[in-house]
Write a protein that holds these residues in place. Structure first.
Motif, short mmCIF file in Angstrom:
data_model
loop_
_atom_site.label_atom_id
_atom_site.label_comp_id
_atom_site.label_asym_id
_atom_site.label_seq_id
_atom_site.Cartn_x
_atom_site.Cartn_y
_atom_site.Cartn_z
N LEU A 223 0.83 -1.20 0.00
CA LEU A 223 0.00 0.00 0.00
C LEU A 223 0.87 1.26 0.00
O LEU A 223 1.91 1.31 0.67
CB LEU A 223 -0.91 0.00 1.22
N TRP A 224 0.40 2.25 -0.76
CA TRP A 224 1.08 3.53 -0.85
C TRP A 224 0.07 4.65 -0.63
O TRP A 224 -1.11 4.51 -0.98
CB TRP A 224 1.72 3.74 -2.23
N VAL A 225 0.52 5.76 -0.05
CA VAL A 225 -0.29 6.97 0.01
C VAL A 225 0.19 7.88 -1.11
O VAL A 225 1.34 8.31 -1.13
CB VAL A 225 -0.14 7.69 1.37
N PRO A 270 6.40 1.94 0.91
CA PRO A 270 5.15 1.17 1.01
C PRO A 270 4.80 0.81 2.46
O PRO A 270 5.66 0.84 3.34
CB PRO A 270 5.46 -0.07 0.20
N TYR A 271 3.51 0.46 2.64
CA TYR A 271 3.01 0.02 3.94
C TYR A 271 2.49 -1.40 3.81
O TYR A 271 1.82 -1.75 2.84
CB TYR A 271 1.91 0.97 4.43
N ARG A 272 2.81 -2.22 4.81
CA ARG A 272 2.46 -3.64 4.72
C ARG A 272 1.08 -3.96 5.27
O ARG A 272 0.59 -5.06 5.09
CB ARG A 272 3.52 -4.48 5.45
N ARG A 293 -4.89 9.55 -2.03
CA ARG A 293 -5.59 8.28 -2.19
C ARG A 293 -4.65 7.15 -1.85
O ARG A 293 -3.41 7.28 -1.94
CB ARG A 293 -6.15 8.11 -3.60
N LEU A 294 -5.23 6.03 -1.45
CA LEU A 294 -4.45 4.83 -1.21
C LEU A 294 -4.42 3.99 -2.48
O LEU A 294 -5.45 3.80 -3.12
CB LEU A 294 -5.07 4.00 -0.07
N VAL A 295 -3.23 3.53 -2.87
CA VAL A 295 -3.11 2.69 -4.06
C VAL A 295 -2.39 1.41 -3.69
O VAL A 295 -1.64 1.35 -2.70
CB VAL A 295 -2.37 3.42 -5.20
N VAL A 296 -2.61 0.38 -4.50
CA VAL A 296 -1.94 -0.90 -4.34
C VAL A 296 -0.96 -1.06 -5.48
O VAL A 296 -1.29 -0.90 -6.64
CB VAL A 296 -2.96 -2.07 -4.34
N ASP A 297 0.28 -1.39 -5.13
CA ASP A 297 1.31 -1.53 -6.17
C ASP A 297 2.28 -2.63 -5.76
O ASP A 297 2.71 -2.68 -4.61
CB ASP A 297 2.04 -0.20 -6.34
#
Length: 297
Positions: A223-225, A270-272, A293-297
Protein backbone atom coordinates in the motif's frame (compact mmCIF):
# COMPACT_ATOMS: atom_id res chain seq x y z
CA UNK A 1 -48.06 7.27 31.32
CA UNK A 2 -45.32 4.84 30.31
CA UNK A 3 -47.83 2.48 28.67
CA UNK A 4 -49.40 5.35 26.72
CA UNK A 5 -46.00 6.50 25.46
CA UNK A 6 -45.12 2.96 24.43
CA UNK A 7 -48.41 2.69 22.56
CA UNK A 8 -47.75 5.92 20.67
CA UNK A 9 -44.26 4.73 19.69
CA UNK A 10 -45.69 1.44 18.44
CA UNK A 11 -48.26 3.29 16.34
CA UNK A 12 -45.53 5.51 14.90
CA UNK A 13 -43.46 2.47 13.97
CA UNK A 14 -46.44 0.82 12.31
CA UNK A 15 -47.14 3.97 10.35
CA UNK A 16 -43.52 4.10 9.21
CA UNK A 17 -43.59 0.46 8.15
CA UNK A 18 -46.71 1.08 6.09
CA UNK A 19 -45.17 4.00 4.20
CA UNK A 20 -44.78 3.24 0.51
CA UNK A 21 -41.18 3.29 -0.81
CA UNK A 22 -40.33 6.19 -3.13
CA UNK A 23 -40.77 5.33 -6.82
CA UNK A 24 -37.46 4.78 -8.63
CA UNK A 25 -36.50 7.33 -11.30
CA UNK A 26 -33.29 6.07 -13.00
CA UNK A 27 -31.31 8.93 -14.54
CA UNK A 28 -27.82 9.99 -15.53
CA UNK A 29 -25.99 11.59 -12.59
CA UNK A 30 -22.70 13.34 -11.90
CA UNK A 31 -23.56 15.71 -9.09
CA UNK A 32 -21.58 18.30 -7.20
CA UNK A 33 -18.26 17.77 -5.35
CA UNK A 34 -18.85 16.06 -2.00
CA UNK A 35 -16.85 15.31 1.13
CA UNK A 36 -15.32 11.84 1.38
CA UNK A 37 -14.50 12.13 5.07
CA UNK A 38 -12.14 15.13 5.39
CA UNK A 39 -11.28 15.04 1.66
CA UNK A 40 -13.24 16.28 -1.35
CA UNK A 41 -14.32 14.06 -4.24
CA UNK A 42 -14.94 15.62 -7.67
CA UNK A 43 -17.32 13.61 -9.90
CA UNK A 44 -16.47 13.52 -13.62
CA UNK A 45 -17.04 11.35 -16.68
CA UNK A 46 -14.32 8.75 -17.09
CA UNK A 47 -14.58 5.91 -19.60
CA UNK A 48 -10.91 4.90 -19.16
CA UNK A 49 -10.88 4.26 -15.40
CA UNK A 50 -8.34 1.68 -14.20
CA UNK A 51 -7.35 2.06 -10.56
CA UNK A 52 -6.21 0.07 -7.55
CA UNK A 53 -6.79 0.67 -3.88
CA UNK A 54 -8.89 -0.40 -0.93
CA UNK A 55 -12.50 -1.44 -1.46
CA UNK A 56 -15.08 -1.06 1.30
CA UNK A 57 -18.37 -2.84 1.98
CA UNK A 58 -21.68 -1.02 1.74
CA UNK A 59 -23.76 -1.35 4.92
CA UNK A 60 -27.01 -3.29 4.85
CA UNK A 61 -29.85 -0.77 4.86
CA UNK A 62 -33.23 -1.22 6.49
CA UNK A 63 -36.18 0.00 4.45
CA UNK A 64 -36.43 1.16 0.87
CA UNK A 65 -34.50 4.16 -0.44
CA UNK A 66 -33.00 5.42 -3.68
CA UNK A 67 -29.42 5.65 -4.92
CA UNK A 68 -27.78 8.88 -6.06
CA UNK A 69 -29.05 8.35 -9.63
CA UNK A 70 -32.60 7.44 -8.62
CA UNK A 71 -32.45 3.64 -8.70
CA UNK A 72 -33.81 1.50 -5.91
CA UNK A 73 -31.08 0.73 -3.37
CA UNK A 74 -30.80 -3.02 -2.92
CA UNK A 75 -28.32 -5.81 -2.38
CA UNK A 76 -26.77 -7.56 -5.36
CA UNK A 77 -24.26 -6.68 -8.05
CA UNK A 78 -24.16 -3.00 -7.14
CA UNK A 79 -21.49 -0.57 -5.94
CA UNK A 80 -20.79 3.04 -4.98
CA UNK A 81 -17.91 5.11 -6.42
CA UNK A 82 -16.63 8.55 -5.41
CA UNK A 83 -16.38 10.15 -8.86
CA UNK A 84 -17.66 8.00 -11.76
CA UNK A 85 -20.65 9.00 -13.86
CA UNK A 86 -23.75 7.07 -12.77
CA UNK A 87 -24.66 4.48 -13.82
CA UNK A 88 -21.46 2.70 -14.88
CA UNK A 89 -20.40 -0.92 -15.28
CA UNK A 90 -17.06 -1.91 -13.74
CA UNK A 91 -15.13 -5.08 -12.99
CA UNK A 92 -13.95 -5.34 -9.39
CA UNK A 93 -11.11 -7.78 -8.72
CA UNK A 94 -10.19 -8.89 -5.23
CA UNK A 95 -6.40 -8.80 -5.53
CA UNK A 96 -6.04 -10.88 -2.39
CA UNK A 97 -7.71 -14.00 -3.85
CA UNK A 98 -8.04 -13.31 -7.59
CA UNK A 99 -11.85 -13.30 -7.75
CA UNK A 100 -13.44 -10.81 -10.16
CA UNK A 101 -17.04 -9.67 -10.63
CA UNK A 102 -18.91 -7.14 -12.79
CA UNK A 103 -21.03 -4.69 -10.80
CA UNK A 104 -23.27 -1.73 -11.58
CA UNK A 105 -22.13 1.54 -9.99
CA UNK A 106 -25.24 3.56 -9.14
CA UNK A 107 -24.42 5.43 -5.92
CA UNK A 108 -21.90 7.75 -4.29
CA UNK A 109 -19.49 6.43 -1.70
CA UNK A 110 -17.70 5.12 0.24
CA UNK A 111 -17.56 7.75 2.97
CA UNK A 112 -14.16 6.59 4.27
CA UNK A 113 -11.25 8.62 2.82
CA UNK A 114 -8.80 6.76 0.62
CA UNK A 115 -11.25 4.04 -0.47
CA UNK A 116 -11.79 3.58 -4.21
CA UNK A 117 -15.15 1.77 -4.23
CA UNK A 118 -17.75 0.19 -1.96
CA UNK A 119 -19.56 -2.99 -3.02
CA UNK A 120 -22.92 -4.33 -1.86
CA UNK A 121 -22.88 -7.16 0.71
CA UNK A 122 -23.86 -9.84 -1.83
CA UNK A 123 -21.10 -8.77 -4.24
CA UNK A 124 -18.60 -8.72 -1.36
CA UNK A 125 -19.57 -12.27 -0.38
CA UNK A 126 -19.05 -13.51 -3.95
CA UNK A 127 -15.66 -11.76 -3.99
CA UNK A 128 -14.74 -13.56 -0.78
CA UNK A 129 -14.47 -10.34 1.26
CA UNK A 130 -15.75 -9.93 4.81
CA UNK A 131 -14.16 -6.49 5.26
CA UNK A 132 -11.98 -3.97 3.39
CA UNK A 133 -9.87 -5.63 0.70
CA UNK A 134 -7.27 -4.77 -1.93
CA UNK A 135 -9.05 -4.23 -5.23
CA UNK A 136 -8.60 -3.27 -8.84
CA UNK A 137 -11.48 -1.38 -10.50
CA UNK A 138 -11.69 -1.27 -14.32
CA UNK A 139 -14.55 0.33 -16.21
CA UNK A 140 -16.28 -1.37 -19.14
CA UNK A 141 -16.53 1.67 -21.44
CA UNK A 142 -18.88 0.11 -23.99
CA UNK A 143 -21.31 -1.26 -21.39
CA UNK A 144 -21.17 2.01 -19.42
CA UNK A 145 -22.03 4.10 -22.48
CA UNK A 146 -24.93 1.75 -23.20
CA UNK A 147 -26.12 2.06 -19.58
CA UNK A 148 -26.45 5.85 -19.79
CA UNK A 149 -27.81 6.01 -23.34
CA UNK A 150 -31.17 7.76 -23.41
CA UNK A 151 -31.34 8.44 -19.67
CA UNK A 152 -32.69 11.75 -18.44
CA UNK A 153 -30.25 14.11 -16.75
CA UNK A 154 -27.79 14.46 -19.62
CA UNK A 155 -27.20 17.73 -21.42
CA UNK A 156 -29.44 17.99 -24.47
CA UNK A 157 -27.77 17.94 -27.85
CA UNK A 158 -27.53 21.35 -29.45
CA UNK A 159 -29.79 21.69 -32.51
CA UNK A 160 -27.83 21.61 -35.75
CA UNK A 161 -29.28 23.34 -38.82
CA UNK A 162 -27.98 23.50 -42.36
CA UNK A 163 -26.44 26.78 -43.47
CA UNK A 164 -29.02 29.09 -45.11
CA UNK A 165 -28.97 29.18 -48.89
CA UNK A 166 -29.23 32.64 -50.43
CA UNK A 167 -31.53 33.38 -53.35
CA UNK A 168 -29.85 33.64 -56.77
CA UNK A 169 -31.41 36.00 -59.32
CA UNK A 170 -31.60 34.75 -62.90
CA UNK A 171 -32.19 36.65 -66.13
CA UNK A 172 -32.66 35.15 -69.61
CA UNK A 173 -30.52 36.90 -72.24
CA UNK A 174 -30.84 36.56 -76.00
CA UNK A 175 -27.95 34.67 -77.64
CA UNK A 176 -25.48 36.77 -79.63
CA UNK A 177 -25.82 36.84 -83.45
CA UNK A 178 -24.79 33.52 -85.04
CA UNK A 179 -24.87 31.55 -81.79
CA UNK A 180 -27.26 28.71 -81.13
CA UNK A 181 -29.63 29.08 -78.29
CA UNK A 182 -29.02 26.79 -75.27
CA UNK A 183 -31.82 24.95 -73.60
CA UNK A 184 -32.36 26.40 -70.14
CA UNK A 185 -32.75 23.77 -67.41
CA UNK A 186 -35.47 24.33 -64.88
CA UNK A 187 -34.05 25.50 -61.52
CA UNK A 188 -33.77 22.73 -58.90
CA UNK A 189 -35.94 23.20 -55.83
CA UNK A 190 -34.01 24.18 -52.73
CA UNK A 191 -34.52 21.76 -49.87
CA UNK A 192 -35.45 23.38 -46.56
CA UNK A 193 -32.85 23.29 -43.78
CA UNK A 194 -33.15 20.17 -41.63
CA UNK A 195 -32.91 20.62 -37.88
CA UNK A 196 -31.66 17.81 -35.63
CA UNK A 197 -34.07 16.89 -32.87
CA UNK A 198 -32.69 15.46 -29.63
CA UNK A 199 -34.12 12.12 -28.61
CA UNK A 200 -36.51 12.20 -25.70
CA UNK A 201 -34.89 10.57 -22.63
CA UNK A 202 -36.64 7.39 -21.61
CA UNK A 203 -36.66 5.83 -18.17
CA UNK A 204 -35.95 2.12 -18.08
CA UNK A 205 -35.29 -0.40 -15.32
CA UNK A 206 -31.60 -0.84 -14.46
CA UNK A 207 -29.82 -3.85 -15.88
CA UNK A 208 -29.33 -6.63 -13.34
CA UNK A 209 -25.90 -8.14 -13.76
CA UNK A 210 -25.47 -11.90 -13.24
CA UNK A 211 -23.68 -13.31 -10.20
CA UNK A 212 -20.81 -14.51 -12.35
CA UNK A 213 -17.41 -14.79 -10.67
CA UNK A 214 -14.19 -15.36 -12.60
CA UNK A 215 -11.14 -16.76 -10.86
CA UNK A 216 -7.68 -15.44 -11.58
CA UNK A 217 -4.33 -15.47 -9.82
CA UNK A 218 -4.07 -13.54 -6.53
CA UNK A 219 -1.97 -10.38 -6.94
CA UNK A 220 -1.79 -8.66 -3.54
CA UNK A 221 0.54 -5.69 -3.32
CA UNK A 222 1.91 -3.12 -0.95
CA UNK A 223 0.00 0.00 0.00
CA UNK A 224 1.08 3.53 -0.85
CA UNK A 225 -0.29 6.97 0.01
CA UNK A 226 -0.35 8.95 -3.22
CA UNK A 227 -0.45 12.74 -2.96
CA UNK A 228 -0.87 13.69 -6.62
CA UNK A 229 0.87 13.91 -9.98
CA UNK A 230 2.56 17.10 -11.19
CA UNK A 231 4.18 18.44 -14.36
CA UNK A 232 6.55 20.67 -12.36
CA UNK A 233 9.32 18.85 -10.50
CA UNK A 234 9.86 21.68 -8.00
CA UNK A 235 6.17 21.70 -7.08
CA UNK A 236 6.27 17.91 -6.71
CA UNK A 237 9.33 18.18 -4.44
CA UNK A 238 7.58 20.78 -2.29
CA UNK A 239 4.54 18.53 -1.83
CA UNK A 240 6.78 15.53 -1.10
CA UNK A 241 8.46 17.52 1.69
CA UNK A 242 5.04 18.01 3.33
CA UNK A 243 4.28 14.28 3.06
CA UNK A 244 5.96 12.20 5.76
CA UNK A 245 8.58 9.99 4.04
CA UNK A 246 7.34 11.34 0.72
CA UNK A 247 9.27 10.81 -2.48
CA UNK A 248 9.13 12.14 -6.06
CA UNK A 249 8.97 9.50 -8.81
CA UNK A 250 9.31 10.50 -12.49
CA UNK A 251 6.66 8.91 -14.69
CA UNK A 252 7.62 8.01 -18.24
CA UNK A 253 10.91 8.96 -19.85
CA UNK A 254 12.21 12.48 -20.32
CA UNK A 255 12.42 13.40 -23.98
CA UNK A 256 9.54 11.07 -24.91
CA UNK A 257 6.98 11.65 -27.66
CA UNK A 258 6.51 15.27 -28.79
CA UNK A 259 3.71 17.11 -27.07
CA UNK A 260 3.86 14.98 -23.93
CA UNK A 261 5.28 16.47 -20.75
CA UNK A 262 7.01 14.36 -18.17
CA UNK A 263 5.04 13.94 -14.96
CA UNK A 264 6.19 13.49 -11.38
CA UNK A 265 4.27 11.40 -8.87
CA UNK A 266 4.42 12.11 -5.15
CA UNK A 267 3.79 9.23 -2.77
CA UNK A 268 4.89 7.65 0.50
CA UNK A 269 5.28 4.03 1.46
CA UNK A 270 5.15 1.17 1.01
CA UNK A 271 3.01 0.02 3.94
CA UNK A 272 2.46 -3.64 4.72
CA UNK A 273 -0.88 -3.26 6.49
CA UNK A 274 -4.02 -1.21 6.05
CA UNK A 275 -3.64 0.17 9.58
CA UNK A 276 -0.18 1.57 8.74
CA UNK A 277 -1.46 3.07 5.47
CA UNK A 278 -4.48 4.65 7.17
CA UNK A 279 -2.22 6.19 9.82
CA UNK A 280 0.01 7.68 7.09
CA UNK A 281 -3.08 8.96 5.27
CA UNK A 282 -4.31 10.64 8.46
CA UNK A 283 -0.92 12.37 8.90
CA UNK A 284 -1.04 13.64 5.31
CA UNK A 285 -4.56 14.99 5.83
CA UNK A 286 -3.42 16.74 9.02
CA UNK A 287 -0.77 18.77 7.15
CA UNK A 288 -3.32 19.97 4.59
CA UNK A 289 -2.68 17.70 1.60
CA UNK A 290 -5.88 17.25 -0.41
CA UNK A 291 -5.08 15.12 -3.51
CA UNK A 292 -4.74 11.91 -1.51
CA UNK A 293 -5.59 8.28 -2.19
CA UNK A 294 -4.45 4.83 -1.21
CA UNK A 295 -3.11 2.69 -4.06
CA UNK A 296 -1.94 -0.90 -4.34
CA UNK A 297 1.31 -1.53 -6.17
Amino acid sequence: MGRALAGLLALALLAGCGRAPPPPEPRYHLGEPWRQGPLWAYPREDFALDQTGIAALLPRRAGASLTANGERREDGMFAAHPTLQLPAIVTVTNLENGRALRVRVNDRGPAEPGRVIAVAPRAAALLGAAGPFQARVVIDAEASRAAIAGLAGQAEALPVAAAPVGEVGREALAPPPGARGLATAAPRPVRPAVQAVAATPTARPPERLPEQVTQGAPRPGLLWVEAGTYFNRQLAAREAARLSAGRVEPLGVAGGPRGRQQQFRVRAGPYRSLAEADAALARAIAVGLTELRLVVD
